[in-house]
Each structure stands twice: as structure tokens, then as C-alpha cells.
Design an enzyme around this catalytic site. Structure first.
Site, PDB file in Angstrom:
ATOM      1  CG  HIS A 162      -2.028  -0.993   1.123  1.00 36.94           C
ATOM      2  ND1 HIS A 162      -3.307  -0.648   0.775  1.00 36.94           N
ATOM      3  CD2 HIS A 162      -2.036  -2.342   1.270  1.00 36.94           C
ATOM      4  CE1 HIS A 162      -4.059  -1.736   0.736  1.00 36.94           C
ATOM      5  NE2 HIS A 162      -3.310  -2.778   1.042  1.00 36.94           N
ATOM      6  CG  ASP A 370       0.092   9.487   0.702  1.00 37.08           C
ATOM      7  OD1 ASP A 370       0.017   8.311   1.080  1.00 37.08           O
ATOM      8  OD2 ASP A 370      -0.641  10.397   1.129  1.00 37.08           O
TER       9      ASP A 370
HETATM   10  P1  ADQ Z   1      -3.033   6.463   4.800  1.00 40.56           P
HETATM   11  O1  ADQ Z   1      -1.614   6.903   4.935  1.00 40.56           O
HETATM   12  O2  ADQ Z   1      -3.774   6.297   6.057  1.00 40.56           O
HETATM   13  O3  ADQ Z   1      -3.141   5.124   3.934  1.00 40.56           O
HETATM   14  P2  ADQ Z   1      -4.961   7.812   2.919  1.00 40.56           P
HETATM   15  O4  ADQ Z   1      -4.856   7.046   1.669  1.00 40.56           O
HETATM   16  O5  ADQ Z   1      -5.124   9.270   2.709  1.00 40.56           O
HETATM   17  O6  ADQ Z   1      -3.707   7.629   3.864  1.00 40.56           O
HETATM   18  O7  ADQ Z   1      -6.202   7.275   3.729  1.00 40.56           O
HETATM   19  C1  ADQ Z   1      -6.625   7.904   4.900  1.00 40.56           C
HETATM   20  C2  ADQ Z   1      -8.061   7.499   5.217  1.00 40.56           C
HETATM   21  O8  ADQ Z   1      -8.354   7.962   6.516  1.00 40.56           O
HETATM   22  C3  ADQ Z   1      -9.063   8.129   4.255  1.00 40.56           C
HETATM   23  O9  ADQ Z   1     -10.062   7.196   3.943  1.00 40.56           O
HETATM   24  C4  ADQ Z   1      -9.634   9.290   5.074  1.00 40.56           C
HETATM   25  O10 ADQ Z   1     -10.982   9.585   4.790  1.00 40.56           O
HETATM   26  C5  ADQ Z   1      -9.516   8.796   6.492  1.00 40.56           C
HETATM   27  N1  ADQ Z   1      -9.309   9.942   7.383  1.00 40.56           N
HETATM   28  C6  ADQ Z   1      -8.367  10.876   7.338  1.00 40.56           C
HETATM   29  N2  ADQ Z   1      -8.541  11.787   8.306  1.00 40.56           N
HETATM   30  C7  ADQ Z   1      -9.622  11.423   9.000  1.00 40.56           C
HETATM   31  C8  ADQ Z   1     -10.308  11.936  10.135  1.00 40.56           C
HETATM   32  N3  ADQ Z   1      -9.911  13.030  10.789  1.00 40.56           N
HETATM   33  N4  ADQ Z   1     -11.394  11.275  10.549  1.00 40.56           N
HETATM   34  C9  ADQ Z   1     -11.787  10.156   9.927  1.00 40.56           C
HETATM   35  N5  ADQ Z   1     -11.193   9.625   8.868  1.00 40.56           N
HETATM   36  C10 ADQ Z   1     -10.119  10.235   8.409  1.00 40.56           C
HETATM   37  C11 ADQ Z   1      -2.203   4.175   3.407  1.00 40.56           C
HETATM   38  C12 ADQ Z   1      -1.156   4.753   2.452  1.00 40.56           C
HETATM   39  C13 ADQ Z   1      -1.831   5.540   1.345  1.00 40.56           C
HETATM   40  C14 ADQ Z   1      -2.828   4.642   0.603  1.00 40.56           C
HETATM   41  C15 ADQ Z   1      -3.743   3.911   1.575  1.00 40.56           C
HETATM   42  C16 ADQ Z   1      -4.564   2.829   0.867  1.00 40.56           C
HETATM   43  O11 ADQ Z   1      -0.261   5.588   3.168  1.00 40.56           O
HETATM   44  O12 ADQ Z   1      -0.881   6.054   0.434  1.00 40.56           O
HETATM   45  O13 ADQ Z   1      -3.625   5.440  -0.251  1.00 40.56           O
HETATM   46  O14 ADQ Z   1      -3.002   3.266   2.605  1.00 40.56           O
HETATM   47  O15 ADQ Z   1      -3.767   1.940   0.155  1.00 40.56           O
END
Ligand code: ADQ
Length: 463
Positions: A162, A370
Site C-alpha cells: 500500500h 504517499d
Molecule cells: P493512509 O496513509 O492512512 O493510507 P490515505 O490514503 O489518505 O492515507 O487514507 C486515509 C483514510 O483515513 C481516508 O479514507 C480518510 O478519509 C480517512 N481519514 C483521514 N482523516 C480522518 C479523520 N480526521 N477522521 C476520519 N477519517 C479520516 C495508506 C497509504 C496511502 C494509501 C492507503 C490505501 O499511506 O498512500 O492510499 O493506505 O492503500
């Protein structure tokens, strides 16, 4: 032939322990993430999910959830500290994200990583039905594919990363690099978020292990390992429904009013992580205030930063840094009742998060690195009105799919400021055209098509 059963192996089970209204302990599906991606494909066949249930020093019985069998892998306090916080999140996580923080290497962390990966492989070997497909997830479990192949050669094994896969020069820093690589190569199919990640991997395998490589296919120890890019996505339908929901729209209007009805709202939504470029974004916003390009009366910033990995030192340092910068900006520029930056160190449900997305004129997604970034895709899907604009770091996986966003190099402060101003001041028709194009892409690349295309490739017989 009957459909093969499916086993997903991930660090975490997709359920959380909850205290029910009668005081008893129950389990609820965790919101968002991998589980919504995989839910439809798991529901369609016999399936098991293997992962840690969240508590330490005990193995709870976790009941089936929506017909999916749950099997918990125990972690002790020492495992959590050395395998999860240590090797996974203080060695691999920073190294794989371009070493934006210095990775630390400790032999006891590696030993714990091997021990815990072996435990996951053993539990999987015990529960997987004959000839099952096993899909191992992410950087926490890179040794599992090879360990599992040794225990159960009948299984079809897939691995999906991921997070970014780093270039050779960075990966070569790892003390036990060849072992880690051989762990992943136990899989039949290795998936990455981007073509660049798959290319980095294949190049490294040729260089470090001298494997035969043909395009994205690797020949090693008489076996064929395929690799490819499978960019992950989101549940577009769910976000669109929320984006159209009158209650969410009402909530968004309310939020805007609560923000003092500014002309423009800039939004950031991230896990509080040093890879997300939160400090860079705040700095750009501050300089635009200092330079007088924006004024607090008409432009506010909302930064949502959900707490994350709070016991790890680098995350504590980051939190202090971000909070200091927010305090500094607000000290200098807020008016009574009108803060310049609204900083929310909290988790929100999908309803509230979507209302925030609808409020944002510019969504600022500026990670230094990311794997994908789902927030960018959620924002696009929620904007059924084709409103808003996305400023997106070139160093996210999502950038490869979204050329219509306002792409930016977050290390270039002047570039960041200039791009933010362009996004804020573009003609509405231009932003609508950009958003329409991005929505079209996201709608045709849903998370279900991601899971299906990966599993289809995994199910194909090796060459
Ligand atoms: P993350 O690093 O966690 O994921 P991201 O892909 O942006 O990053 O996902 C974050 C998730 O958390 C999103 O669904 C978002 O809606 C949720 N989120 C963020 N802030 C929030 C809040 N305050 N309250 C509730 N929900 C919140 C890792 C990798 C990424 C990759 C994903 C999936 O780092 O690059 O996209 O896995 O493979």
C-alpha cells in the site's frame, strides 16, 4: 472447478471491539479503508480475514462479520513495540517514504518482525483451505509470502504494497535487505500502487538477487513471480451518495457559516504523519498571509489531522511542530472570533468528513511521499456538484492518475504558494472542467474494480 476460497492477511482485522448498550463487549466493522474495498469480493465467496484484533497479550475470539470468518493473531506488548512501532513504523515506513525522516535500524526490531511474520504465516497455514487464494497486505507482512509458501505450497499467494516501493539506493540501506526481498518473492503476484513502484522492485530484484527479469516478470529459484501496478481507489458510490445527501449539504452550509462565511475555504485532511506535508502546507499559508495575498476575513484554512502512532517519538515531535505553527499563525493573524487556521486533531465519521469536503474550495493534498492518497479521491467523488479544486502533490500515487489536478512539488515553497493562489483564483469554469475530468476517471476506477482486477490477475495460472 469450485471457486477458490479467499484469505486476506493484514496487520489488523477489519473490526473493532465496542462496548454495547447493555455493557457487553461486541465487535463492529471498522469504518473505511481496506475492508470496504474488499467487502464485496469477500462476501461473494468463502473467505477468512487474518489479523491482529487490537488488544495486547490475549487472543480474543472474534465472531464472523457479514459472513467473513475472522481469525485473530495475538501480539504481546513487546511485539507491538518492536514489530509494529519499531520495525514497521520506525524502520520501513520512513525508509519507504524517501527517508523524509531518518529510519532507525535495531536488531531487536528485526527479530520481532521475523517472529510476528512467522506467526501470521502459521495462523494462515492452519486456516487456509486447500488451494485457497491468499492475499497478504502491506509492509508489515513482507516476509509472510515466502514463509507461507514453505508451509503450504498448494496456496496461490498474492502480496499488495500500500505504500511506495523505494528506489534501489534507499532500499540498499536496509541491513537485512535480501531476506526482506526474498520474503515478498514468495508471492505469485506482487502488486504496487504505481508503475514506478513495480519498476523499482523489479530493478532491485535483478540487482540484489541476480534474478532473471523480463519486463515486470521475475524468474527466481525456478518460479515465476509477476508484478504490476494496481492503483487502489475508494467506494465512489458511497461518497457520491453522501455528496448528494441533503443532510450532508445542509451540514456543509452550516460549517461554512460557523467558519464566518468566508469567501474561500482551504482544507487539509490527513493522518497526523510526517509524510503528509502538513507543516509545508501551513508554512505556505502563513507566507501568503504575511505577503498579503490572502486575508483572514475572506480566506480560512481548516486542517483536520487525525491522531496516529502516538507513542512513536517522531510522531510526538511532529504533533508539537504542527501545533506550534498553528498557534503561531493564529497568534499573528486571527481576529477575535475568526481564527486563521481551524485545527482539528480528531477523527470524524464519513458524514462529517463529506460535509467538510463540500465546504472546501481548495483541497490541499501535499504529501512529501504517499503510496496513493485516498483523501484526494474521496474529495473528487464527493464533489458531485463539480465544485472545488484539488491541489495535489506530485509525490502521491494519485498524481499519476489525476493530471487535471493542480500538481505541485511540496518542497518548493514558492511553487506551493503560487499553485494555491492559482487554484483559489482560477475561473470557476476552469475548475469545473478539471473536476469533471477527474470525476470521470475516479468513477471508472472504483475500489471494487481494483480488488477484482487484482484477484483476477492472481487467479490466472503462472506462466
Ligand atoms: P493512509 O496513509 O492512512 O493510507 P490515505 O490514503 O489518505 O492515507 O487514507 C486515509 C483514510 O483515513 C481516508 O479514507 C480518510 O478519509 C480517512 N481519514 C483521514 N482523516 C480522518 C479523520 N480526521 N477522521 C476520519 N477519517 C479520516 C495508506 C497509504 C496511502 C494509501 C492507503 C490505501 O499511506 O498512500 O492510499 O493506505 O492503500
Amino acid at each position: 472447478m469450485a471457486r477458490r476460497s479467499l484469505v486476506v492477511v493484514a496487520n489488523r482485522l477489519p473490526v473493532d471491539e465496542v462496548v454495547q448498550s447493555d455493557g457487553s463487549i461486541g465487535w463492529a466493522r471498522s469504518p473505511g479503508g481496506l475492508v470496504s474495498a474488499l467487502h464485496p469480493v469477500l462476501r461473494d465467496r468463502r473467505s477468512t480475514w487474518i489479523g491482529w484484533a487490537g488488544g495486547l497479550d490475549s487472543t480474543p475470539y472474534v465472531p464472523d462479520s457479514d459472513g467473513i470468518r475472522m481469525r485473530a493473531v495475538p501480539l504481546s506488548e513487546a511485539d507491538y513495540e518492536n514489530y509494529y512501532e519499531g520495525y514497521a513504523n520506525s524502520t520501513l515506513w520512513p525508509l519507504y517514504h524517501d527517508a523524509v525522516q531518518t529510519p532507525a535500524f535495531h536488531r531487536r526490531w528485526w527479530e520481532a518482525y521475523v517472529r510476528v511474520n512467522r506467526r501470521f504465516a502459521q495462523v494462515t497455514a492452519d486456516y487456509a483451505e486447500p488451494d485457497a487464494m491468499v492475499w497478504v497486505q502491506d509492509y508489515h507482512l513482507q516476509l509472510v509470502p515466502a514463509m507461507l509458501r514453505e508451509l503450504r505450497p498448494d496456496l496461490r499467494i498474492g502480496f499488495f504494497m500500500h505504500i511506495p516501493f523505494p528506489p534501489t539506493e534507499l532500499f540498499m540501506q536496509l541491513p537485512r535487505r535480501a531476506e526482506l526481498l526474498r520474503g515478498i518473492l514468495g508471492a505469485d503476484l506482487v502488486g504496487f500502487q504505481t508503475a514506478a513502484g513495480a519498476d523499482n522492485f523489479v530493478r532491485l530484484v535483478a540487482r540484489l538477487l541476480g534474478a532473471q527479469v523480463d519486463g515486470r516478470t521475475v524468474e527466481i529459484d525456478g518460479r515465476t513471480v509477476r508484478t504490476d501496478a494496481f492503483p487502489i481507489s475508494i467506494d465512489v458510490g458511497e461518497m457520491e451518495d453522501l455528496g448528494r445527501n441533503p443532510d450532508v449539504i445542509m451540514r456543509a452550509k452550516r460549517l461554512r457559516a460557523d467558519l464566518g462565511d468566508p469567501e474561500r475555504v482551504i482544507l487539509g485532511v490527513d493522518r497526523l504523519d510526517y509524510t503528509k506535508g502538513i507543516a509545508h502546507r501551513l508554512k505556505a499559508f502563513r507566507e501568503l498571509l504575511v505577503d498579503g495575498y490572502i486575508k483572514v476575513q475572506d480566506t480560512v484554512m481548516v486542517q483536520v489531522a487525525v491522531p496516529s502512532r502516538e507513542r512513536v517519538e517522531q510522531y510526538k515531535v511532529l504533533r508539537d511542530k504542527v501545533e506550534r505553527e498553528v498557534g503561531r499563525i493564529n497568534g499573528e493573524f486571527s481576529r477575535v472570533g475568526v481564527p486563521a487556521v481551524h485545527y482539528l486533531n480528531q477523527s470524524f465519521d464519513r458524514f462529517e468528513l463529506t460535509a467538510l469536503y463540500l465546504t472546501a474550495d481548495v483541497m490541499a493534498v501535499t504529501p512529501l511521499r504517499d503510496g496513493m492518497n485516498l483523501v484526494a479521491k474521496e474529495y473528487i467523488a464527493a464533489r458531485v456538484d463539480n465544485g472545488g479544486a484539488l491541489m495535489l502533490s506530485e509525490f502521491t500515487g494519485a498524481a499519476a492518475e489525476l493530471p487535471e489536478s493542480y500538481l505541485v512539488n511540496p518542497h518548493d515553497l514558492d511553487g506551493l504558494k503560487g499553485t494555491l493562489m492559482r487554484a483559489l483564483e482560477a475561473a470557476p469554469a476552469e475548475n469545473r472542467a478539471r473536476m469533471r475530468a477527474m470525476r470521470k476517471h475516479v468513477r471508472s476506477h472504483d475500489v471494487r474494480s481494483w480488488a477484482r482486477s487484482y484477484l483476477k490477475a492472481l487467479g490466472q495460472p503462472p506462466r
